[in-house]
Design a protein around this motif. Structure first.
Motif, PDB file in Angstrom:
ATOM      1  N   SER A 389      17.600  24.262   4.240  1.00  0.00           N
ATOM      2  CA  SER A 389      18.303  24.950   3.159  1.00  0.00           C
ATOM      3  C   SER A 389      18.609  24.008   2.004  1.00  0.00           C
ATOM      4  O   SER A 389      18.732  22.790   2.169  1.00  0.00           O
ATOM      5  CB  SER A 389      19.616  25.553   3.690  1.00  0.00           C
ATOM      6  N   GLN A 391      21.297  22.519  -0.066  1.00  0.00           N
ATOM      7  CA  GLN A 391      22.671  22.344   0.399  1.00  0.00           C
ATOM      8  C   GLN A 391      23.323  21.138  -0.251  1.00  0.00           C
ATOM      9  O   GLN A 391      22.686  20.353  -0.962  1.00  0.00           O
ATOM     10  CB  GLN A 391      22.680  22.183   1.924  1.00  0.00           C
ATOM     11  N   CYS A 433      17.512  19.047  -0.779  1.00  0.00           N
ATOM     12  CA  CYS A 433      16.693  19.874   0.105  1.00  0.00           C
ATOM     13  C   CYS A 433      15.580  19.016   0.682  1.00  0.00           C
ATOM     14  O   CYS A 433      15.102  18.073   0.030  1.00  0.00           O
ATOM     15  CB  CYS A 433      16.112  21.071  -0.661  1.00  0.00           C
ATOM     16  N   ARG A 460      25.530  25.703   2.180  1.00  0.00           N
ATOM     17  CA  ARG A 460      24.168  26.182   1.922  1.00  0.00           C
ATOM     18  C   ARG A 460      24.162  27.038   0.662  1.00  0.00           C
ATOM     19  O   ARG A 460      24.873  28.038   0.568  1.00  0.00           O
ATOM     20  CB  ARG A 460      23.646  26.977   3.114  1.00  0.00           C
ATOM     21  N   LEU A 461      23.331  26.650  -0.291  1.00  0.00           N
ATOM     22  CA  LEU A 461      23.225  27.368  -1.558  1.00  0.00           C
ATOM     23  C   LEU A 461      22.059  28.340  -1.572  1.00  0.00           C
ATOM     24  O   LEU A 461      22.104  29.371  -2.247  1.00  0.00           O
ATOM     25  CB  LEU A 461      23.079  26.362  -2.703  1.00  0.00           C
ATOM     26  N   LYS A 462      21.014  28.002  -0.825  1.00  0.00           N
ATOM     27  CA  LYS A 462      19.835  28.859  -0.746  1.00  0.00           C
ATOM     28  C   LYS A 462      19.125  28.545   0.574  1.00  0.00           C
ATOM     29  O   LYS A 462      18.962  27.383   0.926  1.00  0.00           O
ATOM     30  CB  LYS A 462      18.896  28.603  -1.925  1.00  0.00           C
ATOM     31  N   ASP A 463      18.716  29.596   1.283  1.00  0.00           N
ATOM     32  CA  ASP A 463      18.122  29.369   2.605  1.00  0.00           C
ATOM     33  C   ASP A 463      17.139  30.482   2.925  1.00  0.00           C
ATOM     34  O   ASP A 463      17.485  31.666   2.858  1.00  0.00           O
ATOM     35  CB  ASP A 463      19.218  29.311   3.654  1.00  0.00           C
ATOM     36  N   GLN A 464      15.928  30.097   3.316  1.00  0.00           N
ATOM     37  CA  GLN A 464      14.901  31.112   3.620  1.00  0.00           C
ATOM     38  C   GLN A 464      15.122  31.754   4.989  1.00  0.00           C
ATOM     39  O   GLN A 464      14.435  32.714   5.325  1.00  0.00           O
ATOM     40  CB  GLN A 464      13.505  30.487   3.562  1.00  0.00           C
ATOM     41  N   ARG A 467      20.761  31.956   6.133  1.00  0.00           N
ATOM     42  CA  ARG A 467      22.032  31.336   6.543  1.00  0.00           C
ATOM     43  C   ARG A 467      22.915  30.960   5.364  1.00  0.00           C
ATOM     44  O   ARG A 467      24.014  30.446   5.564  1.00  0.00           O
ATOM     45  CB  ARG A 467      21.741  30.069   7.366  1.00  0.00           C
ATOM     46  N   ALA A 468      22.464  31.183   4.144  1.00  0.00           N
ATOM     47  CA  ALA A 468      23.255  30.801   2.969  1.00  0.00           C
ATOM     48  C   ALA A 468      24.472  31.714   2.834  1.00  0.00           C
ATOM     49  O   ALA A 468      24.391  32.887   3.134  1.00  0.00           O
ATOM     50  CB  ALA A 468      22.391  30.867   1.725  1.00  0.00           C
TER      51      ALA A 468
END
Length: 468
Positions: A389, A391, A433, A460-464, A467-468
Motif C-alpha cells: 500500500s 502509506q 510505496c 494506508r493512503l491507497k491500497d489495491q 485495506r486503505a
C-alpha cells in the motif's frame, strides 16, 4: 448439483504454538502436503458440486484467497464475517445469497478443519444424504463412535428410514465418561460432526420458524452487501446486531425434518495435539515425528519440529512442538488445556498467540527476524507484480536493502528502481510505496527504527487490496 458451504472460522488456540489467532489450524498442513481447508475442498472431487462458498473471518481473507488460488479455485464466493456469530447466521448468509440469485441448491455444509481418512466412504455418505435432502430433509452426518468420547456432542438416532439412515431422535451435550460409555454400548448414538446437507429454501423456512430474529438480521445485512475483490462484505453494523447461535440449537434440535446419516470414514476434528497423534503415522515406539527430530528412548509422543533439530531422550507420552518463536512441551493427557497458555499470553500482553514470526500478506510475506528497544529487522518477500500500500508512519523510519530482485520505490515525490545490493531510506512521516515490477520474487531486508514499531502505525493512503 451440490453447493459446498465451507465454514473456515476459528480462533487458533487448541493447537498452539503451530496454530495462532491469525493463522488457525484450518490453514495449516497438519497431516499431509495440503492444508485442512485444501483437503476439505479436494475431497469433493468426484461429486457433482458447484463452485464452493467459503465463510471466514475478515482477518483471514487473504489466507483463504491464496489457498484457493493454490487449489486452482478462482471463482468461489468468499463471505467475510465482520464479527463471529456462530454457524446458524453464517449458513443463513449462503442460503439467502443463493435465493437472491434465483437458485435453490442443496447446501453441503462442511467444516474447513476436519480430517477424513477414507474419502470414498465420505463421498458415498454424501450421495446418500443428497437423496434425503432432495426430499426436504435436513440431514446431519453422525460419526460412528470408536470410543467413549467426552469431548463431542452426540446425536441419538430414531426410526430407520432405509439405506441406513435414521430420523434424529435428539441431540445431547458433551457427556461425562459414564454416560458416554452408555452411549457407546447402546449403539444408537453418534458423534455430532457439525456437517449438514439441506436445500437452501428448507433451511431458511426452518430458520424463519424457530429463529426469525437471526434470519431478519442476515437478510438485512446482505441487502447492503458489496463485492470487494474476491470477497463479499456484508454490512458490518447490521450483522453485528445478529444473535449468536449454532445451527444445532437454532434449527436441528427443533425441526421435525432432521435425519442422520452415519459416517464411518476415519473422521477427526483434530481438536488437540493428542488427536493429531492418534491419526498420525507412528514409528515402532509409538511416536509421531515431523521435521528434524531425533527421538532416543522416546515413546508414545508427538514431536513436531518446524525449523530446528528437536532431540528427546527418555520421555514418554509427551507433545513437543517447535516453531520460530515458541516451544511447547506438554504431557499428552493435558493438551486439552493448551488454551490456558493462550489465555496467559493474552493476559501478559504478549503477541505469540496472535501470529507467527512469519506473517502472510496478499503481496507476499515478512519474517520478523530481530527486534529490540527502538528497532526491528524484517525479511520481506514481495511476489512478482505485487505492490504494498501507499502509506506513511508517524513513529518510525525504514531502511530497505535489496537482497535479490528489483524494487520500484516511491519515496515522497520520487520514484526509482533499487536493485540487488542497493538500499534506500524512508524518513518518518514520508509517503512511500514498495512494488515488485519483476518476474522473480523481490527479497529485501527492512530495518525499522523509532519510538514505536507496531503494525498499527501504518497509515494506508491507497491500497489495491482494499485495506486503505
Amino acid at each position: 448439483m451440490l453447493t459446498p458451504v465451507v465454514m473456515a472460522g476459528g480462533k487458533g488456540s487448541r493447537l498452539w504454538p503451530l496454530s495462532r489467532q491469525l493463522n488457525p489450524k484450518q490453514f495449516l498442513k497438519l497431516c499431509g502436503d495440503f492444508t485442512l481447508l485444501q483437503q476439505t475442498l479436494a475431497r469433493l472431487e468426484g461429486l457433482d458440486v458447484a463452485v464452493p462458498v467459503i465463510i471466514c473471518n475478515e482477518e483471514h481473507r487473504f489466507i483463504v484467497a491464496e489457498q484457493l488460488r493454490q487449489s486452482r479455485i478462482t471463482n468461489a464466493d468468499i463471505f467475510l464475517e465482520p464479527v463471529g456469530r456462530n454457524t446458524a447466521p453464517a449458513i443463513a448468509l449462503a442460503a439467502i445469497k443463493a435465493r437472491m440469485d434465483g437458485h435453490d441448491p442443496l447446501l453441503l455444509v462442511l467444516a474447513a478443519d476436519h480430517y477424513i481418512e477414507n474419502q470414498e466412504v465420505f463421498r458415498q455418505a454424501v450421495m446418500q444424504a443428497k437423496k434425503l435432502a432432495g426430499q426436504g430433509k435436513l440431514v446431519t452426518f453422525g460419526i460412528v463412535p470408536k470410543h467413549a468420547e467426552t469431548g463431542y456432542g452426540y446425536i441419538q438416532r430414531g426410526e430407520e428410514l432405509g439405506n441406513g439412515s435414521y430420523r434424529v431422535a435428539g441431540f445431547v451435550e458433551k457427556p461425562d465418561l459414564v454416560t458416554a460409555q452408555g452411549y457407546l454400548a447402546g449403539g444408537d448414538y453418534y458423534w455430532n460432526s457439525g456437517m449438514f446437507m439441506f436445500k437452501a429454501s428448507v433451511y431458511l423456512r426452518e430458520l424463519a420458524e424457530f429463529r426469525p430474529d437471526i434470519l431478519d438480521v442476515c437478510e438485512k445485512s446482505l441487502e447492503e452487501a458489496h463485492k470487494d475483490l474476491d470477497f463479499i462484505r456484508v454490512d458490518a453494523a447490521t450483522f453485528a446486531q445478529c444473535p449468536e447461535d449454532s445451527i444445532d440449537y437454532a434449527v436441528m434440535e427443533k425441526t421435525q425434518e432432521g435425519v442422520v446419516v452415519p459416517l464411518d470414514a476415519g473422521w477427526s476434528d483434530i481438536g488437540s495435539w493428542s488427536a493429531l497423534w492418534e491419526i498420525g503415522d507412528k514409528d515402532e515406539q509409538g511416536n509421531v515425528c515431523k521435521g528434524d527430530v531425533l527421538a532416543l528412548e522416546t515413546h508414545n509422543s508427538l514431536i513436531h519440529a518446524e525449523h530446528k533439530l528437536v532431540a528427546t531422550l527418555g520421555v514418554d507420552n509427551l507433545v513437543v512442538v517447535e516453531t520460530k518463536d515458541a516451544v511447547l512441551v506438554a504431557h499428552k493427557d493435558r493438551v486439552q488445556e493448551v488454551k490456558k497458555i493462550v489465555e496467559a499470553l493474552k493476559n501478559d500482553g504478549r503477541h505469540e498467540h496472535m501470529n507467527h514470526r512469519e506473517v502472510y500478506r496478499p503481496w507476499g510475506i515478512y519474517d520478523s527476524i530481530d527486534n529490540g528497544n527502538r528497532y526491528q529487522v524484517k525479511r520481506i518477500t514481495v511476489k512478482p507484480g505485487a505492490k504494498l500500500s501507499v502509506q506513511l508512519h508517524h513513529h518510525r523510519a525504514e531502511h530497505w536493502i535489496v537482497v535479490s530482485g528489483t524494487a520500484m520505490v516511491t519515496n515522497g515525490e520520487d520514484q526509482f528502481l533499487v536493485t540487488e545490493n542497493q538500499s534506500t531510506y524512508i524518513p518518518i512521516g514520508q509517503v512511500h510505496c514498495l512494488e515488485n515490477p519483476g518476474v522473480i520474487p523481490l527479497e529485501l531486508i527492512e530495518v525499522q527504527s523509532g519510538s514505536y514499531l507496531g503494525e498499527d502505525d501504518i497509515v494506508r493512503l491507497k491500497d489495491q487490496y482494499g485495506r486503505a
